[in-house]
Design a protein around this motif. Structure first.
Motif, PDB file in Angstrom:
ATOM      1  N   LEU A   1     127.826  16.231  78.627  1.00 41.40           N
ATOM      2  CA  LEU A   1     127.252  16.796  77.408  1.00 41.40           C
ATOM      3  C   LEU A   1     125.875  16.229  77.080  1.00 41.40           C
ATOM      4  O   LEU A   1     124.890  16.973  76.953  1.00 41.40           O
ATOM      5  N   GLN A   2     125.789  14.908  76.953  1.00 42.77           N
ATOM      6  CA  GLN A   2     124.554  14.308  76.454  1.00 42.77           C
ATOM      7  C   GLN A   2     123.390  14.475  77.425  1.00 42.77           C
ATOM      8  O   GLN A   2     122.292  14.893  77.023  1.00 42.77           O
TER       9      GLN A   2
ATOM     10  N   ILE B   1     129.247  10.590  67.543  1.00 45.40           N
ATOM     11  CA  ILE B   1     129.330  11.777  66.680  1.00 45.40           C
ATOM     12  C   ILE B   1     130.731  12.381  66.751  1.00 45.40           C
ATOM     13  O   ILE B   1     131.369  12.649  65.718  1.00 45.40           O
TER      14      ILE B   1
ATOM     15  N   ILE C   1     131.368  12.153  78.399  1.00 37.06           N
ATOM     16  CA  ILE C   1     130.507  12.844  77.437  1.00 37.06           C
ATOM     17  C   ILE C   1     129.042  12.669  77.812  1.00 37.06           C
ATOM     18  O   ILE C   1     128.257  13.624  77.742  1.00 37.06           O
ATOM     19  N   TYR C   2     128.672  11.468  78.224  1.00 38.90           N
ATOM     20  CA  TYR C   2     127.276  11.216  78.602  1.00 38.90           C
ATOM     21  C   TYR C   2     126.877  12.073  79.801  1.00 38.90           C
ATOM     22  O   TYR C   2     125.779  12.629  79.841  1.00 38.90           O
TER      23      TYR C   2
ATOM     24  N   TYR D   1     125.468   7.823  71.477  1.00 41.08           N
ATOM     25  CA  TYR D   1     125.296   8.636  70.277  1.00 41.08           C
ATOM     26  C   TYR D   1     126.262   9.823  70.222  1.00 41.08           C
ATOM     27  O   TYR D   1     126.917  10.071  69.205  1.00 41.08           O
ATOM     28  N   PHE D   2     126.357  10.593  71.299  1.00 42.43           N
ATOM     29  CA  PHE D   2     127.172  11.797  71.262  1.00 42.43           C
ATOM     30  C   PHE D   2     128.656  11.456  71.125  1.00 42.43           C
ATOM     31  O   PHE D   2     129.396  12.140  70.413  1.00 42.43           O
ATOM     32  N   THR D   3     129.080  10.399  71.785  1.00 43.79           N
ATOM     33  CA  THR D   3     130.464   9.947  71.629  1.00 43.79           C
ATOM     34  C   THR D   3     130.703   9.486  70.201  1.00 43.79           C
ATOM     35  O   THR D   3     131.757   9.771  69.608  1.00 43.79           O
TER      36      THR D   3
ATOM     37  N   GLY E   1     119.707  14.422  66.582  1.00 46.41           N
ATOM     38  CA  GLY E   1     120.827  14.334  67.521  1.00 46.41           C
ATOM     39  C   GLY E   1     120.427  14.485  68.964  1.00 46.41           C
ATOM     40  O   GLY E   1     121.135  14.018  69.856  1.00 46.41           O
ATOM     41  N   VAL E   2     119.300  15.138  69.226  1.00 50.44           N
ATOM     42  CA  VAL E   2     118.833  15.321  70.612  1.00 50.44           C
ATOM     43  C   VAL E   2     117.502  14.591  70.826  1.00 50.44           C
ATOM     44  O   VAL E   2     117.423  13.644  71.603  1.00 50.44           O
TER      45      VAL E   2
ATOM     46  N   SER F   1     124.180   2.834  68.148  1.00 49.59           N
ATOM     47  CA  SER F   1     125.385   3.659  68.041  1.00 49.59           C
ATOM     48  C   SER F   1     126.412   3.026  67.108  1.00 49.59           C
ATOM     49  O   SER F   1     127.136   3.733  66.394  1.00 49.59           O
TER      50      SER F   1
ATOM     51  N   VAL G   1     117.648  10.874  69.964  1.00 51.19           N
ATOM     52  CA  VAL G   1     118.296  10.083  71.024  1.00 51.19           C
ATOM     53  C   VAL G   1     117.313   9.810  72.161  1.00 51.19           C
ATOM     54  O   VAL G   1     117.280   8.711  72.724  1.00 51.19           O
TER      55      VAL G   1
END
Length: 451
Positions: free
Chosen positions: A247-248, A177, A243-244, A173-175, A288-289, A87, A292
């Protein structure tokens, strides 16, 4: 058939072109690609350790394992400096690529994005220990000790002033981004407004450029810092944890759905059919998905933990994308079309190393109505078979990031950390691809092709 093709071309091409040219999606795609030198090096280090530790361990070769401990430790060190902090690598790459869009200083933008991510992930590490066997009153024993709290027989320890390791691997990763885009866009926009420190023209560029970035960096980082502080205060948890959780994890969970796996394969192939690079269009989703998920599997494999995800971005490469080889086998086996056979001869060597463009544009499969059905059907069938084989435990999930030029069959073998059953699955999928293409290849014999 032609009306159907015209309809797809009319409605799908504009969407694909918009996605492929969307500047932020391009930046996201290029940022994932930018991490590849480090990620691939760390992945190879992990793969080398399979040869040095895991495989010899299955045969009881303890002497060999002990003699190679120094090299295994070195490989583990390389892994910790690459995949374990992916990350951090990604966020810098994202800052650089956002700066490309706005034509501002790339190095400063990368540094600002990196710093913003560090702000977002907190600075403490907590662990809980079960002290059921301990004697005495734990509450009295640890009373007043900073960073320690006791709940029954559970001792919680919090250490501050550290970068949490669990936040800088694939979990972040999502954070990365969201924070990366926020910080780098603010920085770049302020740079373009010339809210900068003015220096004389006589100052060398090497000195002037960092000074020009001070005010934009200051504003960007303070905006991120204020946002993070308010968010953490309102929710009572770190942004990265939220977020994890919100969302993630749900997105990764949805990506592991049977129909989602097939849909991504079909969409990628559909874009390719119209001459659009399907991998580039689908890269934000693929990396991204599913990317990860691959990094999470890599990390779990390194630490000998349960593999969390059935399907990753490399699963497609290992068991699906070599369907073009099935097309060539069908041509060599049954086709009497001289054009097809000539292109197959020229395209065989590249296809064996997963380079399908000579066949796609030479045969062609691109915009070829005759091959549309097998071109789309193959990835759907191969994805479904490989997914079910993995879900049923017949083949180990993909845990290794393998270079994309690895030949088919070997690809799956290395990607699953040497699961011999992957060879069987690869051969089954290759046979399926061949038989799916076969009737359509034979239909091409009736086309009027000049000899």
């Amino acid at each position: 058939m032609h009306k159907f093709m015209d309809g797809l071309e009319k409605y799908l091409l504009p969407i694909a072109n918009k996605i492929g040219n969307q500047k932020f999606l391009v930046a996201l795609r290029d940022s994932f690609i930018g991490t590849m030198p480090a990620v691939m090096t760390g992945s190879l280090a992990l793969l080398f350790n399979a040869f040095l530790v895991d495989i010899p361990g299955q045969f009881g070769w303890t002497g060999f394992i002990n003699s190679m401990t120094w090299l295994a430790d070195l490989n583990s060190l390389i892994f910790r400096g690459t995949v374990s902090v992916v990350s951090l690598i990604f966020i810098f790459s994202l800052g650089v690529n956002v700066a490309k869009i706005y034509k501002t200083d790339r190095l400063s933008s990368g540094i600002v994005a990196f710093s913003a991510f560090i702000i977002a992930i907190g600075n403490s590490v907590s662990s809980t220990f079960d002290l059921t066997q301990a004697k005495g009153d734990l509450s009295a024993m640890f009373k007043g000790v900073e960073g320690l709290s006791v709940h029954g027989h559970k001792l919680s320890v919090t250490v501050t002033g550290l970068i949490p390791g669990a936040q800088v691997n694939s979990n972040g990763y999502f954070t990365a981004i969201l924070i990366g885009f926020l910080a780098a866009i603010i920085f770049s926009k302020i740079m373009n407004k010339n809210w900068t420190i003015k220096l004389p023209d006589s100052v060398p560029p090497a000195i002037a450029t960092p000074f020009l970035s001070i005010v934009p960096a200051f504003i960007s980082l303070y905006v991120v810092g204020i946002f993070i502080t308010i968010f953490n205060h309102i929710t009572g948890e770190l942004l990265i944890d939220w977020i994890y959780k919100v969302l993630q994890t749900p997105l990764l969970g949805m990506s592991q759905n049977f129909f989602a796996v097939i849909a991504i394969a079909v969409l990628t192939q559909l874009f390719w059919f119209f001459g659009i690079h399907g991998g580039n269009v689908m890269a934000p989703i693929m990396e991204g998905v599913f990317g990860v998920a691959l990094l999470a599997n890599l990390d779990a494999y390194q630490h000998h933990q349960a593999i969390p995800y059935l399907w990753t971005s490399v699963s497609y490469s290992a068991f699906v994308w070599y369907a073009t080889l099935g097309l060539l086998i069908a041509i060599f086996w049954q086709s009497h079309n001289s054009h097809y056979r000539e292109v197959a001869k020229l395209g065989l060597a590249p296809v064996l190393f997963n380079i399908g463009e000579p066949v796609m544009y030479g045969l062609p499969t691109v915009l070829n109505p005759l091959l549309f059905i097998p071109f789309i059907l193959c990835p759907a069938v191969l994805s479904g078979v490989a997914y079910e084989a993995t879900a049923l435990g017949w083949v180990q999930p993909v845990t290794q990031n393998i270079t994309w030029v690895m030949p088919p069959i070997l690809y799956g073998f290395f990607a699953t950390a040497f699961d011999w059953r992957s060879i069987v699955l690869s051969l089954v999928n290759l046979a399926l691809a061949t038989f799916i293409y076969l009737p359509f290849v034979k239909m091409a014999d009736h086309e009027k092709v000049a000899d």
